[in-house]
Design a protein around this motif. Structure first.
Motif, PDB file in Angstrom:
ATOM      1  N   GLU A  40       0.828  -1.212   0.000  1.00  0.00           N
ATOM      2  CA  GLU A  40       0.000   0.000   0.000  1.00  0.00           C
ATOM      3  C   GLU A  40       0.862   1.261   0.000  1.00  0.00           C
ATOM      4  O   GLU A  40       0.593   2.200  -0.745  1.00  0.00           O
ATOM      5  CB  GLU A  40      -0.953  -0.013   1.190  1.00  0.00           C
ATOM      6  CG  GLU A  40      -2.071  -1.015   1.029  1.00  0.00           C
ATOM      7  CD  GLU A  40      -2.983  -1.091   2.244  1.00  0.00           C
ATOM      8  OE1 GLU A  40      -2.964  -0.154   3.078  1.00  0.00           O
ATOM      9  OE2 GLU A  40      -3.702  -2.100   2.370  1.00  0.00           O
ATOM     10  N   SER A  42       4.008   1.572  -1.006  1.00  0.00           N
ATOM     11  CA  SER A  42       4.740   1.656  -2.264  1.00  0.00           C
ATOM     12  C   SER A  42       3.839   2.100  -3.412  1.00  0.00           C
ATOM     13  O   SER A  42       4.229   2.949  -4.225  1.00  0.00           O
ATOM     14  CB  SER A  42       5.371   0.309  -2.615  1.00  0.00           C
ATOM     15  OG  SER A  42       6.294  -0.074  -1.637  1.00  0.00           O
ATOM     16  N   CYS A  43       2.662   1.537  -3.495  1.00  0.00           N
ATOM     17  CA  CYS A  43       1.735   1.914  -4.569  1.00  0.00           C
ATOM     18  C   CYS A  43       1.284   3.362  -4.419  1.00  0.00           C
ATOM     19  O   CYS A  43       1.158   4.090  -5.409  1.00  0.00           O
ATOM     20  CB  CYS A  43       0.537   0.966  -4.600  1.00  0.00           C
ATOM     21  SG  CYS A  43       0.945  -0.664  -5.240  1.00  0.00           S
ATOM     22  N   SER A  44       1.056   3.800  -3.196  1.00  0.00           N
ATOM     23  CA  SER A  44       0.662   5.182  -2.969  1.00  0.00           C
ATOM     24  C   SER A  44       1.760   6.135  -3.430  1.00  0.00           C
ATOM     25  O   SER A  44       1.498   7.135  -4.112  1.00  0.00           O
ATOM     26  CB  SER A  44       0.363   5.393  -1.483  1.00  0.00           C
ATOM     27  OG  SER A  44       0.063   6.733  -1.232  1.00  0.00           O
ATOM     28  N   GLU A  45       2.997   5.834  -3.088  1.00  0.00           N
ATOM     29  CA  GLU A  45       4.113   6.686  -3.502  1.00  0.00           C
ATOM     30  C   GLU A  45       4.311   6.634  -5.014  1.00  0.00           C
ATOM     31  O   GLU A  45       4.587   7.651  -5.643  1.00  0.00           O
ATOM     32  CB  GLU A  45       5.399   6.273  -2.783  1.00  0.00           C
ATOM     33  CG  GLU A  45       6.591   7.148  -3.113  1.00  0.00           C
ATOM     34  CD  GLU A  45       6.417   8.617  -2.726  1.00  0.00           C
ATOM     35  OE1 GLU A  45       7.202   9.447  -3.243  1.00  0.00           O
ATOM     36  OE2 GLU A  45       5.524   8.945  -1.930  1.00  0.00           O
ATOM     37  N   ALA A  46       4.142   5.464  -5.609  1.00  0.00           N
ATOM     38  CA  ALA A  46       4.270   5.339  -7.064  1.00  0.00           C
ATOM     39  C   ALA A  46       3.214   6.190  -7.770  1.00  0.00           C
ATOM     40  O   ALA A  46       3.511   6.866  -8.760  1.00  0.00           O
ATOM     41  CB  ALA A  46       4.150   3.872  -7.480  1.00  0.00           C
ATOM     42  N   GLU A  47       1.985   6.174  -7.268  1.00  0.00           N
ATOM     43  CA  GLU A  47       0.926   7.008  -7.846  1.00  0.00           C
ATOM     44  C   GLU A  47       1.281   8.484  -7.726  1.00  0.00           C
ATOM     45  O   GLU A  47       1.091   9.251  -8.672  1.00  0.00           O
ATOM     46  CB  GLU A  47      -0.411   6.727  -7.156  1.00  0.00           C
ATOM     47  CG  GLU A  47      -0.991   5.387  -7.514  1.00  0.00           C
ATOM     48  CD  GLU A  47      -2.223   5.030  -6.685  1.00  0.00           C
ATOM     49  OE1 GLU A  47      -2.579   5.798  -5.756  1.00  0.00           O
ATOM     50  OE2 GLU A  47      -2.818   3.983  -6.962  1.00  0.00           O
ATOM     51  N   ASN A  48       1.807   8.896  -6.573  1.00  0.00           N
ATOM     52  CA  ASN A  48       2.196  10.301  -6.394  1.00  0.00           C
ATOM     53  C   ASN A  48       3.279  10.709  -7.381  1.00  0.00           C
ATOM     54  O   ASN A  48       3.232  11.801  -7.951  1.00  0.00           O
ATOM     55  CB  ASN A  48       2.676  10.547  -4.964  1.00  0.00           C
ATOM     56  CG  ASN A  48       1.550  10.518  -3.968  1.00  0.00           C
ATOM     57  OD1 ASN A  48       0.395  10.754  -4.312  1.00  0.00           O
ATOM     58  ND2 ASN A  48       1.863  10.208  -2.727  1.00  0.00           N
ATOM     59  N   LEU A  50       3.929   9.373 -10.317  1.00  0.00           N
ATOM     60  CA  LEU A  50       3.372   9.423 -11.665  1.00  0.00           C
ATOM     61  C   LEU A  50       2.453  10.618 -11.865  1.00  0.00           C
ATOM     62  O   LEU A  50       2.450  11.241 -12.928  1.00  0.00           O
ATOM     63  CB  LEU A  50       2.618   8.122 -11.976  1.00  0.00           C
ATOM     64  CG  LEU A  50       3.507   6.877 -12.050  1.00  0.00           C
ATOM     65  CD1 LEU A  50       2.659   5.624 -12.167  1.00  0.00           C
ATOM     66  CD2 LEU A  50       4.497   6.974 -13.200  1.00  0.00           C
ATOM     67  N   LEU A  51       1.678  10.979 -10.849  1.00  0.00           N
ATOM     68  CA  LEU A  51       0.773  12.118 -10.957  1.00  0.00           C
ATOM     69  C   LEU A  51       1.515  13.449 -10.959  1.00  0.00           C
ATOM     70  O   LEU A  51       0.990  14.457 -11.430  1.00  0.00           O
ATOM     71  CB  LEU A  51      -0.240  12.098  -9.808  1.00  0.00           C
ATOM     72  CG  LEU A  51      -1.288  10.995  -9.891  1.00  0.00           C
ATOM     73  CD1 LEU A  51      -2.082  10.937  -8.587  1.00  0.00           C
ATOM     74  CD2 LEU A  51      -2.206  11.210 -11.076  1.00  0.00           C
ATOM     75  N   ASP A  52       2.729  13.448 -10.454  1.00  0.00           N
ATOM     76  CA  ASP A  52       3.495  14.684 -10.346  1.00  0.00           C
ATOM     77  C   ASP A  52       4.331  14.980 -11.589  1.00  0.00           C
ATOM     78  O   ASP A  52       5.097  15.920 -11.609  1.00  0.00           O
ATOM     79  CB  ASP A  52       4.407  14.622  -9.118  1.00  0.00           C
ATOM     80  CG  ASP A  52       4.922  15.992  -8.722  1.00  0.00           C
ATOM     81  OD1 ASP A  52       4.192  16.982  -8.895  1.00  0.00           O
ATOM     82  OD2 ASP A  52       6.064  16.071  -8.250  1.00  0.00           O
ATOM     83  N   GLN A  53       4.162  14.200 -12.622  1.00  0.00           N
ATOM     84  CA  GLN A  53       4.943  14.406 -13.840  1.00  0.00           C
ATOM     85  C   GLN A  53       4.516  15.684 -14.539  1.00  0.00           C
ATOM     86  O   GLN A  53       3.338  15.960 -14.707  1.00  0.00           O
ATOM     87  CB  GLN A  53       4.775  13.224 -14.789  1.00  0.00           C
ATOM     88  CG  GLN A  53       5.349  11.939 -14.240  1.00  0.00           C
ATOM     89  CD  GLN A  53       6.834  12.058 -13.945  1.00  0.00           C
ATOM     90  OE1 GLN A  53       7.617  12.295 -14.837  1.00  0.00           O
ATOM     91  NE2 GLN A  53       7.213  11.881 -12.688  1.00  0.00           N
TER      92      GLN A  53
END
Length: 92
Positions: A40, A42-48, A50-53
């Motif tokens: 959870e 790791s996935c939350s940080e990965a989403e952040n 990707l969304l911050d690109q």
């Protein structure tokens, strides 16, 4: 009722003992096991990430599709119209 999903791929990591203990303590506070906690977080940080690109690399076809999407009218989408016409939280 949520449906249980089977995990079919493994992720192996090496950690220091102190890191494992820290993760275990935090997971216990949330009544989660180590695996669920790590996934959870790791996935939350990965989403952040990707969304911050802010820089997107597109080939010519992708860029043409992007420009077409920007030009399309959204007057039929009542949700977008409500969003654009509504007050922002800081204006209230």
């Amino acid at each position: 009722m949520t449906q249980a999903t089977t995990r079919d791929t493994s992720i192996n990591i090496r950690a220091q003992q102190s890191q494992r203990e820290l993760i275990d303590r935090a997971a216990a506070l949330l009544n989660k096991n180590r695996t669920d906690f790590i996934l959870e977080a790791s996935c939350s940080e990965a989403e952040n990430v990707l969304l911050d690109q802010r820089l997107f690399i597109l080939d010519e076809k992708q860029f043409a599709e992007f420009e077409t999407a920007l030009q399309e009218r959204f007057s039929d989408n009542k949700h977008i119209l409500q969003l654009l016409e509504g007050k922002t939280p800081w204006d209230e």
